[in-house]
Design a protein around this motif. Structure first.
Motif: not given
Lengths: 78, 253, 189
Positions: B107-111, B48-56, B120-126
């Protein structure tokens, strides 16, 4: 298909709780439908209210998610 | 033991394991999960962090006046969240924009990463969403008291209502205020978990040859819905954060 | 529940969940409620959020903000430049129109002058021709008058000679004066 009466109760309860998801769906549809009706009456004001629409949908949906959670808890956690 | 159980079940017909995809397990070997153990949570959060870095970051490295496709996405995300904060919270909410942007991008990248098959969906965990939900709750409450002092309690005292009703309304407002972080976090986790579990159940139906085509069509349709939900839930989480922030900055009803 | 799941984790994670475990009689439950994994998830979540926050607040957001501001500035400048160019184009068009109008009026003036010149030449030529014609006519008339006068003189002389010859032939003595007077009266008469 052997099991005890507690398991029966769990599954019946989970099924009943799932009804709550359906009622939440009614609520979400109500929000969206009323928004559409209002938007068609006054299209110029509709764009500024989409945030409110999503907040309303989120609140209506949250309660459905609660019932879904109850169902899951009954199924898996109790 | 596990194989026995699965085998016994397969003998009895369909085998659904809709919740298996949410199991947290260590990346290397077995064993107990300590707080520092690298698990699949770690892996997918790192992605997710990599995706955020790649995107922004990577997409905007050229700083082009005429944007490329990646830079357009970065600018669109920036403008989207910025406008949301400005519209909902007001001008004085702009200084909290980086925090809200952090939440939104995570959230958006993790989703979306969670929608990849076998992911594995990290944001599906309470646990994950509750940390974010309660974090927002405590941050907003403390901020409200710092900014407004005891006037922040005016949020619960509906001055436009008749005097007799106000104590009742105050109790309702108080309860709804404390339910906020619960619903805030369970909404996101529940949506993600429900969608992925439903996908898995439909995939389980595909084991029966007779209804396999319908099941595959169902998986496709639910997947499309989930793509929508993945974005909408990130949006809803972010906009509710903005709403709570507005309540903290301007508590008067 | 937590202790049970702890045991399940110890035995191997694969059977720690799901219907299978449930039907096998273990209350393993949802992975989301497995409290033993919470510290792990929370730790990594906090790490991720801090990393994303640092990346966004230090690098990404200032950069994108700068890009957007720069673009807004560029667009404003471009619009100003475009308006400047438009004004210049309008000026150039006005100058062109003016030059065209000048050229047209100049052409008309030149044409008028040329016409006037030609007219003057023509008038002069016509006048010259008229004068020539008048002169020739006058000369001709003069010549005709001379011829006529010469003819009258000749008639007079011939008439006198003829008259004096006739008088002589008739036996008379021609009186030159009388004959001259008679001829003159006859010719004039």
């Amino acid at each position: 298909m052997e099991g005890d009466i507690a398991q029966l109760g769990q599954f019946i309860g989970a099924g009943l709780a799932a009804i709550g998801s359906g009622t939440a769906a009614i609520g979400v549809g109500h929000v969206a439908g009323n928004f559409l009706a209002g938007a068609l009456r006054n299209p110029s004001g509709a764009a500024s209210q989409t945030a409110t629409l999503f907040i309303g949908i989120a609140f209506a949906e949250a309660l459905g998610i609660f019932s879904f959670l109850v169902a899951l808890l009954l199924m898996f956690a109790v | 033991m596990a194989t026995e159980a699965h085998g016994a079940e397969q003998g009895g017909g369909l085998s659904f394991h809709p919740m298996d995809q949410f199991i947290v397990k260590p990346l290397f070997g077995d064993g107990p999960i300590a707080w520092y153990t690298p698990t699949n949570v770690t892996l997918w959060m790192a992605l997710t962090i990599l995706a955020v870095i790649a995107l922004l970051v990577l997409s905007t490295s050229r700083r082009a006046i005429v944007p490329s496709r990646g830079q357009s996405i970065a600018e669109m995300a920036y403008g989207f969240v910025y406008k949301m904060v400005e519209d909902v919270t007001g001008k004085d909410g702009i200084k909290y924009f980086p925090y809200i942007m952090t939440l939104f991008m995570f959230i958006v990248c993790a989703n979306f990463l969670g929608l990849l098959p076998a992911s594995f969906t990290t944001t599906s965990h309470i646990a994950v969403t509750a940390v974010m939900g309660f974090g927002v709750f405590f941050a907003v409450t403390i901020l409200g008291f710092i900014k407004n002092g005891t006037k922040f309690l005016g949020l619960f005292w509906v001055s436009s209502a008749p005097l007799a009703l106000r104590p009742v309304l105050a109790i309702i407002e108080l309860i709804s205020y404390f339910v906020r972080p619960v619903s805030h976090s369970i909404r996101l986790a529940g949506n993600m978990m429900a969608g992925h579990a439903v996908l898995k159940v439909f995939a389980g139906f595909a084991q029966v040859t007779a209804i396999a085509p319908i099941a595959v069509l169902g998986v496709t349709a639910i997947y499309g819905l989930e793509v929508l939900v993945a974005f909408i839930q990130a949006y809803v989480f972010t906009i509710l954060t903005c709403v709570y922030l507005r309540d903290a900055l301007h508590p008067a009803h | 529940m937590a202790t049970e799941t702890q045991e399940a984790v110890g035995e191997g994670l694969a059977d720690a969940t799901g219907v299978a475990a449930h039907q096998a009689g273990e209350a393993a439950g949802m992975p989301q409620l497995d409290l033993s994994t919470f510290p792990n998830q929370i730790f990594w979540l906090v790490v991720s959020l801090i990393v994303i926050y640092l990346v966004l607040s230090r690098v990404a957001l200032p950069r994108i903000g700068a890009i957007l501001a720069e673009r807004a500035g560029t667009i404003t400048n471009d619009i100003a430049a475009a308006e400047d160019l438009k004004a210049r184009a309008a000026d150039a068009e006005a100058a062109y129109d003016k030059a065209l109008a000048d050229a047209r009026s100049e052409a008309q003036r030149i044409a008028g002058e040329a016409r006037a010149d030609i007219q003057a030449d023509l008038d002069a030529a016509i006048a010259q021709a008229d004068a020539d014609i008048a002169e020739r006519t006058a000369e001709s008339e003069k010549a005709i008058a001379e011829i006529r006068a010469g003819a009258l003189e000749a008639v007079n002389t011939v008439a006198r000679d003829t008259a004096s010859e006739l008088v002589a032939a008739l036996g008379g003595t021609p009186d030159a004066d009388a004959i001259g007077a008679a001829v003159d009266t006859r010719i004039k008469g």
